[in-house]
Design an enzyme around this catalytic site. Sequence first.
Site, PDB file in Angstrom:
ATOM      1  N   SER A 156       0.874  -0.831  -0.211  1.00  0.00           N
ATOM      2  CA  SER A 156       0.101   0.018  -0.064  1.00  0.00           C
ATOM      3  C   SER A 156       0.783   1.251  -0.217  1.00  0.00           C
ATOM      4  CB  SER A 156      -1.245   0.344   0.699  1.00  0.00           C
ATOM      5  OG  SER A 156      -1.899   1.510   1.222  1.00  0.00           O
ATOM      6  N   ASP A 181      -1.205  -5.120  -3.776  1.00  0.00           N
ATOM      7  CA  ASP A 181      -1.748  -4.453  -3.557  1.00  0.00           C
ATOM      8  C   ASP A 181      -2.592  -2.709  -3.233  1.00  0.00           C
ATOM      9  OD1 ASP A 181      -4.577  -5.867  -3.951  1.00  0.00           O
ATOM     10  OD2 ASP A 181      -5.087  -4.753  -2.678  1.00  0.00           O
ATOM     11  N   HIS A 349      -7.137  -5.867   2.068  1.00  0.00           N
ATOM     12  CA  HIS A 349      -6.404  -5.633   2.076  1.00  0.00           C
ATOM     13  C   HIS A 349      -4.753  -6.268   1.914  1.00  0.00           C
ATOM     14  CE1 HIS A 349      -3.901  -2.136   0.101  1.00  0.00           C
ATOM     15  NE2 HIS A 349      -4.000  -0.921   0.922  1.00  0.00           N
TER      16      HIS A 349
END
EC number: 3.1.1.-
Length: 386
Positions: A156, A181, A349
């Site tokens: 991220s 991700d 996530h």
Amino acid sequence: MSALEKSMHLGRLPSRPPLPGSGGSQSGAKMRMGPGRKRDFSPVPWSQYFESMEDVEVENETGKDTFRVYKSGSEGPVLLLLHGGGHSALSWAVFTAAIISRVQCRIVALDLRSHGETKVKNSEDLSAETMAKDVGNVVEAMYGDLPPPIMLIGHSMGGAIAVHTASSNLVPSLLGLCMIDVVEGTAMDALNSMQNFLRGRPKTFKSLENAIEWSVKSGQIRNLESARVSMVGQVKQCEGIASPEGSKSIVEGIIEEEEEDEEGSESISKRKKEDDMETKKDHPYTWRIELAKTEKYWDGWFRGLSNLFLSCPIPKLLLLAGVDRLDKDLTIGQMQGKFQMQVLPQCGHAVHEDAPDKVAEAVATFLIRHRFAEPIGGFQCVFPGC
């Protein structure tokens, strides 16, 4: 996927409901307990997953900064791990144990500035440029002018910082790059609603166990094993609170103050201040970093990220929780074979926390395919190239 996942990691849009506990790794089996058995939400120390810890000092124009790193392994390339917004290096704990058992490599998991146990003079500056320079400075402080081969792996926000670090040539011995991700298109789309999602999180927790339980049941981390070590790096004890033992409850404090106010001996402002203190006593843990205050840097983390990633002239890997995450630039780049992609379904996530074994297999396969590392214990490459 929960809204809270989106708020914590800055870069995904909700697509499915959370599945607390569906880790997809060996850890998931530990959560499937029989009826009547209580899950253990107690925290676990970093030393169960990492071999050592070090505080790396970096000199700069504002003084001396100290960056916390956790390490494992003694041979092979260095995998420099960068966590997502609000998380810490401890989010890589279970992944570290998994990858070390598959390939010969060294792990360096870094607490980025204002996160975890890292202490910097200017904690307000979370720009992509500053954090990328931090990564380069830590590498230089640890290895000098002759750093070993290094692969940057970021999740991220950490994935964005890894790309900025690579594109600015701040790690001279860089041999590979992995984003987990994070995609520019979905990240930019999510920014407008981010503050609302952050406001939906609890502000405080009664205990570390309470914080760990919330992280799993909310779907932020779907793997209890990882949550037990990772959440320790996300929350801290409220300032001014020595110990939660012996403190009065919130309700008790409010009742007492109301009685005092009726007697005219308490002002409204003083009552509010004391009420806040009672809240801290009853809920002595809060977030280490207020992500809402970092909003001015969000755009800089993600804007132009896809083209920066594609332009890095090294082997690249993109790991996603869903193929729907790809934006136009990455879709074209993937069709042109500019990077390797692996989709790991049934994850939230926090892919590397939810399915550490699957992520370790994907990274190990990437390292072996490019002859960056040697397999351990007869590990076989299991994923086809995308």
